[in-house]
Design a protein around this motif. Structure first.
Motif, short mmCIF file in Angstrom:
data_model
loop_
_atom_site.label_atom_id
_atom_site.label_comp_id
_atom_site.label_asym_id
_atom_site.label_seq_id
_atom_site.Cartn_x
_atom_site.Cartn_y
_atom_site.Cartn_z
N VAL A 13 -8.60 -63.19 100.37
CA VAL A 13 -7.39 -62.39 100.58
C VAL A 13 -6.68 -62.79 101.87
O VAL A 13 -5.45 -62.96 101.90
N ASP A 14 -7.43 -62.99 102.95
CA ASP A 14 -6.80 -63.34 104.23
C ASP A 14 -6.22 -64.74 104.20
O ASP A 14 -5.18 -65.00 104.83
N LEU A 15 -6.86 -65.66 103.48
CA LEU A 15 -6.29 -67.00 103.36
C LEU A 15 -5.01 -66.97 102.54
O LEU A 15 -4.04 -67.67 102.85
N MET A 16 -5.00 -66.17 101.49
CA MET A 16 -3.80 -66.03 100.68
C MET A 16 -2.65 -65.48 101.51
O MET A 16 -1.50 -65.92 101.40
N SER A 17 -2.96 -64.53 102.37
CA SER A 17 -1.94 -63.95 103.24
C SER A 17 -1.39 -64.99 104.20
O SER A 17 -0.18 -65.09 104.41
N LEU A 18 -2.28 -65.81 104.78
CA LEU A 18 -1.83 -66.86 105.69
C LEU A 18 -0.98 -67.88 104.96
O LEU A 18 0.01 -68.40 105.49
N ARG A 19 -1.34 -68.15 103.72
CA ARG A 19 -0.64 -69.17 102.94
C ARG A 19 0.75 -68.72 102.52
O ARG A 19 1.68 -69.52 102.43
N THR A 20 0.90 -67.43 102.28
CA THR A 20 2.17 -66.94 101.77
C THR A 20 3.10 -66.39 102.85
O THR A 20 4.25 -66.06 102.56
N THR A 21 2.61 -66.27 104.07
CA THR A 21 3.45 -65.72 105.13
C THR A 21 4.55 -66.70 105.52
O THR A 21 4.38 -67.92 105.44
N GLY A 22 5.68 -66.16 105.95
CA GLY A 22 6.78 -67.01 106.39
C GLY A 22 6.42 -67.82 107.62
O GLY A 22 6.89 -68.95 107.80
N ALA A 23 5.55 -67.27 108.48
CA ALA A 23 5.15 -67.99 109.69
C ALA A 23 4.45 -69.30 109.36
O ALA A 23 4.67 -70.33 110.00
N GLY A 24 3.57 -69.27 108.32
CA GLY A 24 2.88 -70.49 107.93
C GLY A 24 3.85 -71.56 107.45
O GLY A 24 3.72 -72.74 107.80
N ALA A 25 4.84 -71.16 106.66
CA ALA A 25 5.83 -72.12 106.15
C ALA A 25 6.68 -72.67 107.28
O ALA A 25 6.98 -73.87 107.32
N GLU A 26 7.07 -71.80 108.23
CA GLU A 26 7.87 -72.25 109.37
C GLU A 26 7.09 -73.23 110.23
O GLU A 26 7.62 -74.25 110.70
N PHE A 27 5.83 -72.92 110.45
CA PHE A 27 4.97 -73.83 111.20
C PHE A 27 4.86 -75.17 110.49
O PHE A 27 4.98 -76.23 111.11
N GLY A 28 4.67 -75.14 109.18
CA GLY A 28 4.56 -76.37 108.41
C GLY A 28 5.81 -77.21 108.48
O GLY A 28 5.75 -78.44 108.63
N THR A 29 6.96 -76.58 108.37
CA THR A 29 8.23 -77.32 108.44
C THR A 29 8.40 -77.96 109.80
O THR A 29 8.76 -79.14 109.90
N ALA A 30 8.14 -77.20 110.87
CA ALA A 30 8.29 -77.74 112.23
C ALA A 30 7.29 -78.86 112.47
O ALA A 30 7.62 -79.89 113.07
N TYR A 31 6.05 -78.66 112.01
CA TYR A 31 5.02 -79.68 112.20
C TYR A 31 5.37 -80.97 111.46
O TYR A 31 5.26 -82.07 112.01
N THR A 32 5.84 -80.84 110.22
CA THR A 32 6.19 -82.02 109.42
C THR A 32 7.37 -82.77 110.04
O THR A 32 7.35 -84.01 110.16
#
Length: 221
Positions: A13-32
């Motif tokens: 459940v906690d991994l799913m939350s991390l995966r679907t949060t906007g913060a994770g996507a924003e971090f991924g975009t900035a990192y990429t």
């Protein structure tokens, strides 16, 4: 078995939350983007700190989590963020960037990075070694891992949670009825829980011990 499964469900459940949060996507975009645009490096660093803060909160709320971390896809699968309990007297700490290392050759990374958005990888039960600064013997963990997606829906990293099973194993041992014994074994029959602690994780030693050796009738099963 139900208690052990419940411990893993919380991590899912906690991994799913991390995966679907906007913060994770924003971090991924900035990192990429930071790989080709130097101006994005500061933004990626900001999101890295925010993700670290979130992971600290997760460990604080979940004492069964030994550590949580994010392993990037680039640079040999180098860790981007890791939070663990290796601080003074087992306190939670954000691992300094200089201590982060490549993990691309680990099974949890190679298995999880190619999964779909709905899938997760769950490792076998393994002994977790602890730093010399932590006064604790190796303990049983299960790693739960899932791909993390950037703003374009591409997997840029893998999120991982180490679930500490020692408290659950201790509860099993404490609830043993007098005159009876309970054993927990893996799919090879190697002991994960045994009344004699020296026989746990014996596969790590020169003389592995399996339940088939003690109870030959289990060999076929």
């Amino acid at each position: 078995a139900a208690r052990l499964e419940s411990a893993l469900n919380n991590a899912r459940v906690d991994l799913m939350s991390l995966r679907t949060t906007g913060a994770g996507a924003e971090f991924g975009t900035a990192y990429t983007k930071s790989a080709v645009d130097p101006s994005m490096k500061d933004i990626a660093a900001t999101w890295r700190r925010r993700i670290a803060t979130r992971l600290v909160a997760e460990l604080s709320a979940n004492p069964q989590y030994a550590q949580m971390w994010v392993v990037g896809r680039e640079n040999g699968g180098r860790e981007l963020v890791r939070v663990d309990r290796s601080g003074l007297q087992g306190t939670i700490r954000v691992v300094p960037e200089v201590e982060l290392a490549p993990k691309g050759d680990r099974a949890y990374f190679s298995e999880a990075i190619g999964l779909s958005a709905r899938e997760m990888y769950v490792s076998p039960v393994e002994p977790q070694q602890v730093p010399s600064t932590v006064d604790r013997a190796p303990f049983p963990v299960v790693r739960v891992a899932a791909p993390l997606l950037d703003g374009e829906g591409k997997a840029f990293a893998v999120g991982v949670i180490d679930v500490d099973l020692q408290p659950e194993f201790d509860r099993v041992r404490a609830n043993m009825v007098s005159g009876r014994q309970i054993f927990v074994v893996n799919e090879r029959g190697e002991y994960l829980l045994h009344p004699d602690a020296q026989r746990v994780f014996a596969s790590e030693s020169a003389t592995p011990t399996r339940i088939q050796s003690t109870f030959p009738q289990f060999d076929e099963a």
